[in-house]
Design a protein around this motif. Structure first.
Motif, PDB file in Angstrom:
ATOM      1  N   GLY A  55       0.772  -1.231   0.000  1.00 42.70           N
ATOM      2  CA  GLY A  55       0.000   0.000   0.000  1.00 42.70           C
ATOM      3  C   GLY A  55       0.807   1.287   0.000  1.00 42.70           C
ATOM      4  O   GLY A  55       0.245   2.378   0.134  1.00 42.70           O
ATOM      5  N   ILE A  56       2.098   1.186  -0.178  1.00 41.93           N
ATOM      6  CA  ILE A  56       2.925   2.399  -0.246  1.00 41.93           C
ATOM      7  C   ILE A  56       2.756   3.010  -1.634  1.00 41.93           C
ATOM      8  O   ILE A  56       2.945   2.341  -2.641  1.00 41.93           O
ATOM      9  N   THR A  57       2.398   4.289  -1.656  1.00 41.44           N
ATOM     10  CA  THR A  57       2.120   4.962  -2.924  1.00 41.44           C
ATOM     11  C   THR A  57       3.208   5.962  -3.282  1.00 41.44           C
ATOM     12  O   THR A  57       3.930   6.473  -2.418  1.00 41.44           O
ATOM     13  N   ASN A  58       3.287   6.232  -4.566  1.00 37.77           N
ATOM     14  CA  ASN A  58       4.263   7.173  -5.105  1.00 37.77           C
ATOM     15  C   ASN A  58       3.585   7.920  -6.235  1.00 37.77           C
ATOM     16  O   ASN A  58       2.978   7.284  -7.119  1.00 37.77           O
ATOM     17  N   TYR A  59       3.647   9.254  -6.206  1.00 35.55           N
ATOM     18  CA  TYR A  59       2.975  10.064  -7.218  1.00 35.55           C
ATOM     19  C   TYR A  59       3.950  11.010  -7.902  1.00 35.55           C
ATOM     20  O   TYR A  59       4.854  11.551  -7.271  1.00 35.55           O
ATOM     21  N   ALA A  60       3.710  11.231  -9.177  1.00 35.06           N
ATOM     22  CA  ALA A  60       4.429  12.290  -9.865  1.00 35.06           C
ATOM     23  C   ALA A  60       3.938  13.635  -9.330  1.00 35.06           C
ATOM     24  O   ALA A  60       2.767  13.775  -8.951  1.00 35.06           O
ATOM     25  N   ASP A  61       4.820  14.605  -9.300  1.00 36.45           N
ATOM     26  CA  ASP A  61       4.457  15.909  -8.738  1.00 36.45           C
ATOM     27  C   ASP A  61       3.252  16.521  -9.452  1.00 36.45           C
ATOM     28  O   ASP A  61       2.434  17.199  -8.829  1.00 36.45           O
ATOM     29  N   PHE A  62       3.142  16.272 -10.744  1.00 32.78           N
ATOM     30  CA  PHE A  62       2.095  16.948 -11.507  1.00 32.78           C
ATOM     31  C   PHE A  62       0.685  16.390 -11.231  1.00 32.78           C
ATOM     32  O   PHE A  62      -0.300  16.940 -11.711  1.00 32.78           O
ATOM     33  N   VAL A  63       0.563  15.318 -10.442  1.00 38.86           N
ATOM     34  CA  VAL A  63      -0.770  14.783 -10.111  1.00 38.86           C
ATOM     35  C   VAL A  63      -1.049  14.780  -8.615  1.00 38.86           C
ATOM     36  O   VAL A  63      -2.157  14.427  -8.196  1.00 38.86           O
ATOM     37  N   LYS A  64      -0.079  15.167  -7.820  1.00 39.63           N
ATOM     38  CA  LYS A  64      -0.285  15.153  -6.371  1.00 39.63           C
ATOM     39  C   LYS A  64      -1.454  16.050  -5.976  1.00 39.63           C
ATOM     40  O   LYS A  64      -1.569  17.181  -6.432  1.00 39.63           O
ATOM     41  N   GLY A  65      -2.316  15.493  -5.148  1.00 41.18           N
ATOM     42  CA  GLY A  65      -3.493  16.233  -4.717  1.00 41.18           C
ATOM     43  C   GLY A  65      -4.683  16.105  -5.646  1.00 41.18           C
ATOM     44  O   GLY A  65      -5.797  16.523  -5.298  1.00 41.18           O
ATOM     45  N   ARG A  66      -4.473  15.541  -6.825  1.00 41.82           N
ATOM     46  CA  ARG A  66      -5.575  15.408  -7.787  1.00 41.82           C
ATOM     47  C   ARG A  66      -5.917  13.952  -8.088  1.00 41.82           C
ATOM     48  O   ARG A  66      -7.076  13.592  -8.279  1.00 41.82           O
ATOM     49  N   PHE A  67      -4.896  13.104  -8.170  1.00 43.14           N
ATOM     50  CA  PHE A  67      -5.089  11.698  -8.503  1.00 43.14           C
ATOM     51  C   PHE A  67      -4.855  10.839  -7.262  1.00 43.14           C
ATOM     52  O   PHE A  67      -4.019  11.161  -6.417  1.00 43.14           O
TER      53      PHE A  67
END
Length: 116
Positions: A55-67
């Motif tokens: 369950g550890i997640t990793n997001y690209a900066d351009f989608v953080k807070g949206r996806f």
């Protein structure tokens, strides 16, 4: 043979939402990391988000807070909830699965188009 089946792409207006799903076939190995990548015309494929079996997640900066990426291990399924979509999110979105044992698989891609 490993197979990833994606669904949920489509056309949406800016500010709207879409939810992508990807189901991976079962082979003799568990899946370690599942993720979503995207490729816009004329650009390289890039990571959007991924999630480990723990369950550890990793997001690209351009989608953080949206996806938001989530996963159901029992179903070998990963989801991508996309909110506040922007025209620059327009791309083909690909599911990816990295199995323990070294196998990596890709989905066929699903088109996401965000109109302004």
């Amino acid at each position: 043979q490993v197979q990833l089946v994606e669904s949920g792409g489509g056309l949406v207006q800016a500010g709207g939402s879409l939810r992508l799903s990807c189901a991976a076939s079962r082979i003799g190995f568990r899946i370690n990391v599942m993720g979503w990548y995207r490729q816009a015309p004329g650009k390289q494929r890039e990571l959007v988000a991924d999630i480990t079996s723990g369950g550890i997640t990793n997001y690209a900066d351009f989608v953080k807070g949206r996806f938001t990426i989530s996963r159901e291990n029992a179903k070998n399924t990963v989801y991508l909830q996309m909110n506040s979509l922007k025209p620059e999110d327009t791309a083909v979105y690909y599911c990816n699965a990295k199995y323990l044992g070294g196998v990596t698989a890709w989905g066929q891609g699903t088109q996401v188009t965000v109109s302004s």
